[in-house]
Structures are given as C-alpha cells and as structure tokens.
Design an enzyme around this catalytic site. Structure first.
Site, mmCIF file in Angstrom:
data_model
loop_
_atom_site.group_PDB
_atom_site.id
_atom_site.type_symbol
_atom_site.label_atom_id
_atom_site.label_comp_id
_atom_site.label_asym_id
_atom_site.label_seq_id
_atom_site.Cartn_x
_atom_site.Cartn_y
_atom_site.Cartn_z
ATOM 1 N N ASP A 369 0.872 -1.174 0.000
ATOM 2 C CA ASP A 369 0.000 0.000 0.000
ATOM 3 C C ASP A 369 0.909 1.225 0.000
ATOM 4 O O ASP A 369 2.099 1.130 0.299
ATOM 5 C CB ASP A 369 -0.925 0.007 1.228
ATOM 6 C CG ASP A 369 -2.192 0.824 0.980
ATOM 7 O OD1 ASP A 369 -3.275 0.219 0.832
ATOM 8 O OD2 ASP A 369 -2.099 2.076 0.909
ATOM 9 N N VAL A 427 -7.758 2.000 -5.090
ATOM 10 C CA VAL A 427 -8.975 2.809 -5.247
ATOM 11 C C VAL A 427 -9.618 2.636 -6.634
ATOM 12 O O VAL A 427 -8.932 2.407 -7.623
ATOM 13 C CB VAL A 427 -8.660 4.317 -5.037
ATOM 14 C CG1 VAL A 427 -8.537 4.627 -3.566
ATOM 15 C CG2 VAL A 427 -7.411 4.709 -5.798
ATOM 16 N N SER A 455 -14.766 -3.318 -9.134
ATOM 17 C CA SER A 455 -16.158 -3.751 -9.056
ATOM 18 C C SER A 455 -17.004 -3.119 -10.149
ATOM 19 O O SER A 455 -18.123 -3.566 -10.386
ATOM 20 C CB SER A 455 -16.739 -3.426 -7.677
ATOM 21 O OG SER A 455 -16.474 -2.104 -7.342
ATOM 22 N N HIS A 476 -12.973 -10.668 -9.248
ATOM 23 C CA HIS A 476 -13.852 -9.793 -8.473
ATOM 24 C C HIS A 476 -14.391 -10.511 -7.234
ATOM 25 O O HIS A 476 -15.249 -11.388 -7.339
ATOM 26 C CB HIS A 476 -15.006 -9.303 -9.360
ATOM 27 C CG HIS A 476 -15.940 -8.367 -8.666
ATOM 28 N ND1 HIS A 476 -17.284 -8.307 -8.946
ATOM 29 C CD2 HIS A 476 -15.729 -7.463 -7.680
ATOM 30 C CE1 HIS A 476 -17.854 -7.408 -8.168
ATOM 31 N NE2 HIS A 476 -16.935 -6.894 -7.392
ATOM 32 N N GLU A 488 -16.137 -13.549 -9.174
ATOM 33 C CA GLU A 488 -16.393 -13.437 -10.617
ATOM 34 C C GLU A 488 -15.037 -13.358 -11.321
ATOM 35 O O GLU A 488 -14.237 -12.478 -11.004
ATOM 36 C CB GLU A 488 -17.208 -12.167 -10.921
ATOM 37 C CG GLU A 488 -18.653 -12.248 -10.453
ATOM 38 C CD GLU A 488 -19.465 -10.983 -10.790
ATOM 39 O OE1 GLU A 488 -20.678 -11.102 -10.983
ATOM 40 O OE2 GLU A 488 -18.882 -9.877 -10.849
ATOM 41 N N ASN A 526 -23.511 -7.395 -9.735
ATOM 42 C CA ASN A 526 -23.896 -5.999 -9.496
ATOM 43 C C ASN A 526 -24.908 -5.518 -10.532
ATOM 44 O O ASN A 526 -25.819 -4.756 -10.214
ATOM 45 C CB ASN A 526 -22.662 -5.086 -9.507
ATOM 46 C CG ASN A 526 -21.847 -5.252 -8.235
ATOM 47 O OD1 ASN A 526 -22.351 -5.784 -7.248
ATOM 48 N ND2 ASN A 526 -20.607 -4.811 -8.259
HETATM 49 P P1 NAI Z 1 -10.133 0.925 0.116
HETATM 50 O O1 NAI Z 1 -10.255 2.374 -0.098
HETATM 51 O O2 NAI Z 1 -10.519 0.339 1.405
HETATM 52 O O3 NAI Z 1 -8.623 0.474 -0.160
HETATM 53 C C1 NAI Z 1 -7.853 0.917 -1.234
HETATM 54 C C2 NAI Z 1 -6.407 0.965 -0.767
HETATM 55 O O4 NAI Z 1 -5.591 1.158 -1.876
HETATM 56 C C3 NAI Z 1 -6.115 2.109 0.213
HETATM 57 O O5 NAI Z 1 -5.537 1.580 1.373
HETATM 58 C C4 NAI Z 1 -5.129 2.978 -0.554
HETATM 59 O O6 NAI Z 1 -4.142 3.561 0.307
HETATM 60 C C5 NAI Z 1 -4.496 1.983 -1.475
HETATM 61 N N1 NAI Z 1 -3.862 2.513 -2.660
HETATM 62 C C6 NAI Z 1 -4.206 3.577 -3.418
HETATM 63 N N2 NAI Z 1 -3.351 3.698 -4.444
HETATM 64 C C7 NAI Z 1 -2.456 2.692 -4.336
HETATM 65 C C8 NAI Z 1 -1.332 2.270 -5.076
HETATM 66 N N3 NAI Z 1 -0.960 2.930 -6.166
HETATM 67 N N4 NAI Z 1 -0.661 1.185 -4.671
HETATM 68 C C9 NAI Z 1 -1.043 0.508 -3.578
HETATM 69 N N5 NAI Z 1 -2.073 0.869 -2.820
HETATM 70 C C10 NAI Z 1 -2.777 1.944 -3.200
HETATM 71 O O7 NAI Z 1 -10.909 0.245 -1.083
HETATM 72 P P2 NAI Z 1 -11.559 -1.193 -1.180
HETATM 73 O O8 NAI Z 1 -12.957 -1.122 -0.737
HETATM 74 O O9 NAI Z 1 -10.654 -2.186 -0.602
HETATM 75 O O10 NAI Z 1 -11.612 -1.388 -2.753
HETATM 76 C C11 NAI Z 1 -10.477 -1.697 -3.505
HETATM 77 C C12 NAI Z 1 -10.903 -2.208 -4.871
HETATM 78 O O11 NAI Z 1 -11.760 -3.321 -4.696
HETATM 79 C C13 NAI Z 1 -11.702 -1.216 -5.684
HETATM 80 O O12 NAI Z 1 -11.379 -1.396 -7.033
HETATM 81 C C14 NAI Z 1 -13.144 -1.609 -5.420
HETATM 82 O O13 NAI Z 1 -14.002 -1.242 -6.457
HETATM 83 C C15 NAI Z 1 -12.995 -3.100 -5.347
HETATM 84 N N6 NAI Z 1 -14.062 -3.772 -4.613
HETATM 85 C C16 NAI Z 1 -14.553 -3.259 -3.445
HETATM 86 C C17 NAI Z 1 -15.571 -3.887 -2.771
HETATM 87 C C18 NAI Z 1 -16.111 -3.317 -1.499
HETATM 88 O O14 NAI Z 1 -17.232 -3.679 -1.120
HETATM 89 N N7 NAI Z 1 -15.361 -2.493 -0.796
HETATM 90 C C19 NAI Z 1 -16.164 -5.142 -3.291
HETATM 91 C C20 NAI Z 1 -15.515 -5.636 -4.471
HETATM 92 C C21 NAI Z 1 -14.528 -4.953 -5.112
#
Ligand code: NAI
Length: 739
Positions: A369, A427, A455, A476, A488, A526
């Site tokens: 991260d 993100v 997603s 996914h 998925e 979705n």
């Molecule tokens: P989140 O906001 O909790 O986590 C994203 C993380 O990525 C953050 O900790 C951020 O610091 C980090 N980050 C940003 N740029 C980065 C980089 N260049 N290198 C490494 N880390 C970096 O987001 P979340 O909810 O975990 O979602 C992540 C992905 O998963 C998104 O694409 C989202 O659409 C997908 N997703 C999310 C779901 C949900 O319910 N939260 C369900 C299924 C998929």
C-alpha cells in the site's frame, strides 16, 4: 472360493506381505474389497476407482450388500470387522445427490431408503465387534453407516469431520441416522447436530461420544487394527465420552425433551423465517421417535425422507448444491500456470482479506500500500481471522505464525521479479489503476498474470495500459472477501487462456466458487442486483415506508432487505455502480436522485451512521428521520383509509421482476452462458434465498408470462422500460429457463 489378493503398496493393513485370503474376486464388490487378516479380523475396504471420494449410491449399496453377504457366508465368522477407506484421508462423503433426482415417487423413495436401512441394520446385527475407521470427511450416509457399526474410531487429522448435513439439502438423515444418533450421543446433542447439519472434528466427536477413540493419522488403519485387538482381548472398552448418566436420565423425561424441541424450533424459525420445512420435520421425527423401538423409528424416518425429498425447497437446495459442486470443476482450468507467489496491491477493505485468503492457502504474498496504516490494519485483520481458526482448532498457532510470516508488507512497488500473479485492489479509479498496472508490467516476469478486483470499471479499458492486455483478467471478490464464497472471473476478448485459467484455478484453490463472466458493465452480480436496489430506492422516493420494503423482501427469504443492504454496501459505493450502469444501460437502471442527495449530504450508510437507517456505534436505531414523510406508508396496514401506498405483494414483485428482467438480459448478452450461472452467482454473491433455487428458477416458478405482463403494465404506467426481448420471447413460446 479363495483367491489371492494382489498386494497393494501402502494399503495392506499390517504392512507385511503375507498372503491374504479373499473369499471373492475383488471385482465382485465394485468399490469394496474384503481383506481377511491372518488374525481373523476382516477389513472391508471402500475405494471407488471412478471417483475422487467414496459415495453411497444404488450401485455401491448393492456392492456393499454383496460384500457383506460374502463375509456372512464364510465358514467361520471374523473375529471383528473393520470398515476403512482405501482413499487417503477420504472416508465416505455421503450419498450421490445427483441420484435423488432420478427417484420419481415418494413410494419409490421410501423403498430405496428402506433397502439401505435394512442393509445397515444387517451390519448392526453382526454378532461380533464391528469398527468404522474414520479418516477424513465422514458425512451423511457415511456417518449413518458408521453409526450402524458398534464402534467408531476417528483419526486425529484435521480433515476428519463427522456430520449429518442432510438438512442443508432439505431432507433428514434417512439411513438410520436420525434414530441411531440420539441413542448414541443423547437427545439434546443429536437434535442440535441434525438440525444444524454441522459437522464436528474428531476431538469434539470423542467428547460427544460419537466416536470411541481418536488415533493419530499416521499408520491409521494398522492402529485401528491394534485398537480392535485390544477390544477383543479386553471386551469392555474404556469409558466412552458422551452425556453423563444423569443427563440421559434427565432426557428421558418428556417435559425436558419438549423444552429442548421448543427451543430448537424457536431458533429454526428465527434463522429460517419458516421457509425451510426440513428442520421442523426433523424436530417432529426426533420428538416422535424418542424411546420407540428402532424398527418403528426407522419407519417414521423413511416416510419423512420420502415426503421431504419432493418438497420444492429440497429440490431447489439440491439444485444449488449440484451447481456449486459443478463450479468446482467446470470450466476446467487446464491452461492454469502455477502460483506460489502473489502481490496484492492496495491493503484496504478488500486487499487485506484477500491477502489473508492467499497466505492461508500456502501462497507467499507481497502486500503493498502507499500508506502504512492500511497495511497495519490488514495485518491485524488477518491475525484476527487466523485467531478464530486457531480457537476452532482448524489451525495450530505455529501454522498461523507461519502463514502470517508469508505476508510481506511493503510500501514500495518493487521486488516483483519472481511474482506469479499480481492482484490490484487499489482505489476505484481507472487512471490510477492503469498507471499502476503499467508500472507493474515493466517489473514482472513474462508469465506473470495480472488481475484486478475492480467492481465497476471496464477490464478491457484497464488492459489498454498494458503492452500485453491478454495477461489481464478480473478477479472480483465480494465484501467481506473472507466470508463471501463467490468470485467473478472476468475475461475480455483479449484475455488469454493462461490468464483466465490461472485466476479460475487460484479462486478454487482459496476455496471460492468462481463464475466465468464476460467483461461488461457491472459484470453479473452488481448488474442484476442494481435494478432491484433501484426499485427499492424508487419506492422510498414515492413515500413507501422503508421498513415495509425491507420486511417484505425478508419475508421472501432475502437475508436482509434491499435498503439494509444498501446501507451495508455503502451508499457512495452503490451510487458509483448505479452511475456506471446507468451510463451503460440508460434509464432502466432507475433514478439515482435519492442516492445522489443522500451521498451529497454525507449519508453513506452504516459506516457514516446515517443512510436509509440511523446507526449508533454500528447498531441500528430506527430509520433516517429525514426520509420519513407524512405520506409514508405504514407497514402492515391494509384496506380502508389506511390502505398501503403499494401493497406488500406489489413491492416484492416490483423488485424481483426488475432483477429477473436484468438477469435475462445478462444471459441474452452472454455475460454468462447458462441460467445456472446466474442462479449460483445470485445465491452466492447476494444471498438470494437458496430454497428458491436461484433467481431464474424462481422466475420459472413465478411464471415468465406473469412477470412479462407485470413489467409491461408498469411500462404503460410510466416506468422507463418494460420486459426485455428474451423474456417476451420466452413468454410467447411458453418457455422456461429450466426444462
Ligand atoms: P479501500 O479504499 O478500502 O482500499 C484501497 C487501498 O488502496 C487504500 O488503502 C489505498 O491507500 C491503497 N492505494 C491507493 N493507491 C495505491 C497504489 N498505487 N498502490 C497501492 N495501494 C494503493 O478500497 P476497497 O474497498 O478495498 O476497494 C479496492 C478495490 O476493490 C476497488 O477497485 C473496489 O471497487 C474493489 N471492490 C470493493 C468492494 C467493497 O465492497 N469495498 C467489493 C468488491 C470490489
């Protein structure tokens, strides 16, 4: 007839090469083999060469009958009989569920069940000690066969689990299990085990009195033979576990049993909303047969199975079970590359739990991260998930430490030179993801597969940043990733077979159910879920009471109502998906006006304390007061002046019809290939009630014609769209999704 049994390396019980006498040729008993030891003990081996696991079906039961016949006609009785599996760490996985569908009438079911009951009773009646040697999963019919043996010895292997999961298929144990288990372990424990369908490990089984002893897994069968020799020389075995005598005496009191049954009934009704007949029938059978003679009890048991087998709930649960078993094998992942080391980019909500899933499967994980806090949070999350497993004895502390040590937390994007697969979970921003994947591609080996957990973004668009877009596929996960069973696997036209199959195989390796989906907006789950959620939001906008909507869909069998679900997902996340879908599919996805307003006001659902409901420290405290209008419909009111704005049945139909319509369109667009894929995905990804068999199975039951009519009527009343072409064609041709 006496034939020499060819020596089978590693199988022969004593490990020596002494000649063993057999009474029949091995092929006479299909998957069974009868081995006579010089000591007079006979081993009945079960090893179906055509299957990975041993299953009880008509054929194997016939063979079992023949093998038993052969043992019985010997000139001298064995000193003892041991039942063991010839498969390493696989005892008997239960009955062959696919065979249930071939039974045409309850009378036929009853006679088949009776055949097995009588066969098992023959084992129970053998005049010498009988021992089931259980190493590995022992489920359903396997447990029932073991219960017909006088003794059971389990291996200490973590893979050993013993249970009667029939309730999960909408039936009850029919080969004597509902009768022999309470006699063995007491009424209260048996009620809990059969109604929940939960398995126990060998230590718990020993404590409950379900097995006599637990022996180390190494040299298990030779040890069971030694154990049996001990039994023969010291006929009174050491005390079994199980309920103490005073407990049993207590259970013999009818009022106490009634109390146990009524408590269990309450729990069942609370957990199932009364949608599942099997657990209630199990309680009835257990209550009615306690203290009766075994033959009477067996009769009640088989009549109950024959009845339950034909309930729509059981038919549907079996349909889901067979589909999920099928998804473990197909599509085959023959082009999959080996994966020993992965990098997970983004340690947020999703990345952290995904890293846990990978390391748990023995894969090294580089978790990256850009900030330290999420990484620390992810490590703490993984640790707490492992802690739970240690407390349930699924893992030792040393194994947990090893697994935690396989996660390497990093802040820099480097050290990817030996990575087999990179999964990005950063993100949800196309430019950020494209930039990141471009950097990654310049560092990883040629064979490395790239995967995205996006997603809502287009995988194809993401791949444009790559020199070789064919190496990219979607993976996914659903939130929470550790718990949700569905993944998925998204393929674009460019995705090459190696990338697709590597992701498929990886999903299976971490014990998820993968569904192969074509890259298209919202993928499958979705996309199909959103019109349903939008309908619910639309009704709130019209003034229908929030709790009335949620209550109606819960009544249908959903694990939570649509507005509760939106609060859990996060209104910002849902809004984003809604916008992506609206852009792709236009107005039929529904208006996002209310979601837009709520998000703009900072009401993001549970995480912000306010969404459709209000929350204090995560606990719900009534609905969001700003959404209650004077015209809000009162739940439960009906008729007269207080007639609900939209009657409950219409609320349900509106939401479900919208979902069916979208599911049919996704099928027409070939997002997935089969109705089964839609159904399995909706059950596993959204908790669509399994007893309804899935979304499209429900549509068949509700009637495609009726759904089309309602959708058309709503369009005339001003809805932005009507029934899709596929549904209309199906209604015209009187077709169903399933034959
Ligand atoms: P989140 O906001 O909790 O986590 C994203 C993380 O990525 C953050 O900790 C951020 O610091 C980090 N980050 C940003 N740029 C980065 C980089 N260049 N290198 C490494 N880390 C970096 O987001 P979340 O909810 O975990 O979602 C992540 C992905 O998963 C998104 O694409 C989202 O659409 C997908 N997703 C999310 C779901 C949900 O319910 N939260 C369900 C299924 C998929």
């Amino acid at each position: 007839m006496a034939l020499r049994e060819p020596h089978r390396e590693g199988r022969d019980a004593k490990g020596d090469r002494a000649n063993r006498e057999l009474d029949f040729a091995p092929s006479d008993f299909g998957p069974f083999r009868v081995e006579s030891l010089p000591t007079g003990i006979v081993i009945l081996w079960f090893d179906d060469p055509e299957r990975k696991v041993n299953l009880l079906d008509s054929r194997s039961l016939d063979m079992l009958q023949r093998a038993l016949g052969a043992i019985k006609v010997r000139s001298t009785d064995p000193r003892a009989l041991i039942l063991a599996s010839g498969k390493d760490g696989q005892f008997i996985a239960g009955a062959d569920v696919t065979e249930f569908d071939t039974v045409e009438t309850p009378a036929e079911a009853e006679s088949k069940v009776k055949y097995a009951q009588e066969l098992f009773q023959e084992f129970a009646d053998l005049p010498y000690p009988t021992v089931a040697a259980i190493d590995g999963p022992c489920l359903g019919g396997g447990t029932e066969l073991a219960l017909a043996f006088r003794h059971r010895v389990a291996s200490s292997s973590r893979n050993t689990s013993i249970g009667l999961p029939e309730v999960k298929l909408g039936i009850l144990p029919g080969f004597g299990g509902s009768q022999r288990l309470p006699r063995l372990i007491g009424f209260t424990q048996a009620v809990s085990m059969i109604v929940s369908g939960r398995s126990v490990d060998s230590h718990r089984a020993r404590k409950m009195g379900l097995v006599d002893d637990v022996l180390p897994r190494e040299r298990f069968v030779p040890r069971v033979i030694e154990w049996t020799e001990g039994l023969l020389t010291r006929p009174r075995p050491s005390k079994r576990g199980g309920p103490p005598a005073h407990h049993r005496a207590f259970e013999s009191l009818a009022p106490l049993r009634s109390y146990v049954l009524s408590q269990a009934r309450k729990t069942v009704l609370k957990q199932t909303g009364g949608h599942y007949p099997a657990p209630l029938e199990i309680l009835r059978v257990l209550g009615a047969t306690y203290g009766t003679r075994l033959p009477e009890g067996l009769k009640v048991e088989r009549k109950a199975v024959a009845k339950l087998l034909f309930t729509p709930e059981s038919v549907n649960l079996r349909h889901i079970f067979i589909m999920s078993e099928d998804a473990k094998r197909s599509p085959a992942a023959s082009a999959a590359l080996p994966v020993d080391s992965v990098a997970v980019l983004g340690a947020g909500t999703m990345g952290g739990e995904i890293a846990y899933l990978f390391t748990r499967a023995g894969i090294r994980v580089r978790l990256r991260d850009i900030k330290p806090e999420p990484i620390l949070g992810s490590l703490a999350r993984a640790r707490s998930l492992f802690d739970r497993e240690v407390s349930k004895r699924r893992l030792t502390r040393a194994e947990m430490d090893l697994a935690m040590a396989r996660i390497e937390p990093v802040l820099e994007l480097n050290g990817l030179g030996r990575t087999d697969l990179v999964l990005e979970a950063v993100v949800e921003d196309l430019t950020v993801k494209q930039g990141l994947l471009r950097d990654v591609e310049s560092q990883v080996p040629d064979t490395c597969v790239l995967a995205t957990n996006t997603s809502s973004l287009s995988v194809r668009a993401m791949g444009r940043a790559l020199r070789r877009p064919g190496r990219l596929a979607g993976m996914h996960f659903f939130n929470p990733a550790a718990r949700m069973p569905l993944v998925e696997v998204i393929r674009t036209e460019a995705t090459d077979p190696a990338a697709r199959d590597t992701v498929l195989a990886l999903a299976r390796r971490i014990k998820k159910t993968p569904i192969l989906v074509r890259d298209s907006p919202g993928f499958l789950v979705n996309r199909v879920l959103m019109p349903y959620l939008s309908e619910a939001v639309g009704l709130v906008e019209r003034g229908v009471e929030i709790t009335a909507i949620d209550a109606e869909l819960r009544r249908f069998g959903m694990p939570m109502g649509p507005l509760e679900l939106l609060d859990e997902i996060g209104l910002d996340v849902a809004r984003k998906v809604a916008h992506v879908l609206r852009e792709a599919f236009g107005a039929r996805v529904g208006s996002t006006g209310l979601l837009d307003r709520l998000v703009a006001a900072g009401s993001l659902g549970k995480k912000s304390g306010l969404g459709f409901y209000r929350y204090e420290q995560g606990a719900r405290r009534g609905v969001n007061p700003t959404l209650v209008t004077p015209s809000s419909q009162k739940s439960g009111s009906s008729g007269g002046k207080n007639a609900p704005l939209v009657p409950p049945a219409e609320i349900r139909d509106r939401l479900l019809d919208a979902m069916v319509n979208e599911g049919a369109m996704a099928l027409d667009d070939r997002v997935v290939e089969r109705a089964e894929d839609v159904d399995l995905a909706m059950v596993m990804g959204t908790g669509f009630p399994p007893f309804r068999g899935g979304l499209l199975r429900y549509a068949d039951d509700a009637g495609i014609g009726a759904i089309v009519e309602r959708l058309a009527r709503r369009q005339q009343e001003g809805a932005p769209s009507g029934p899709c072409g596929k549904l209309q064609r199906m209604a015209l041709g009187n077709e169903r999704f399933y034959r």
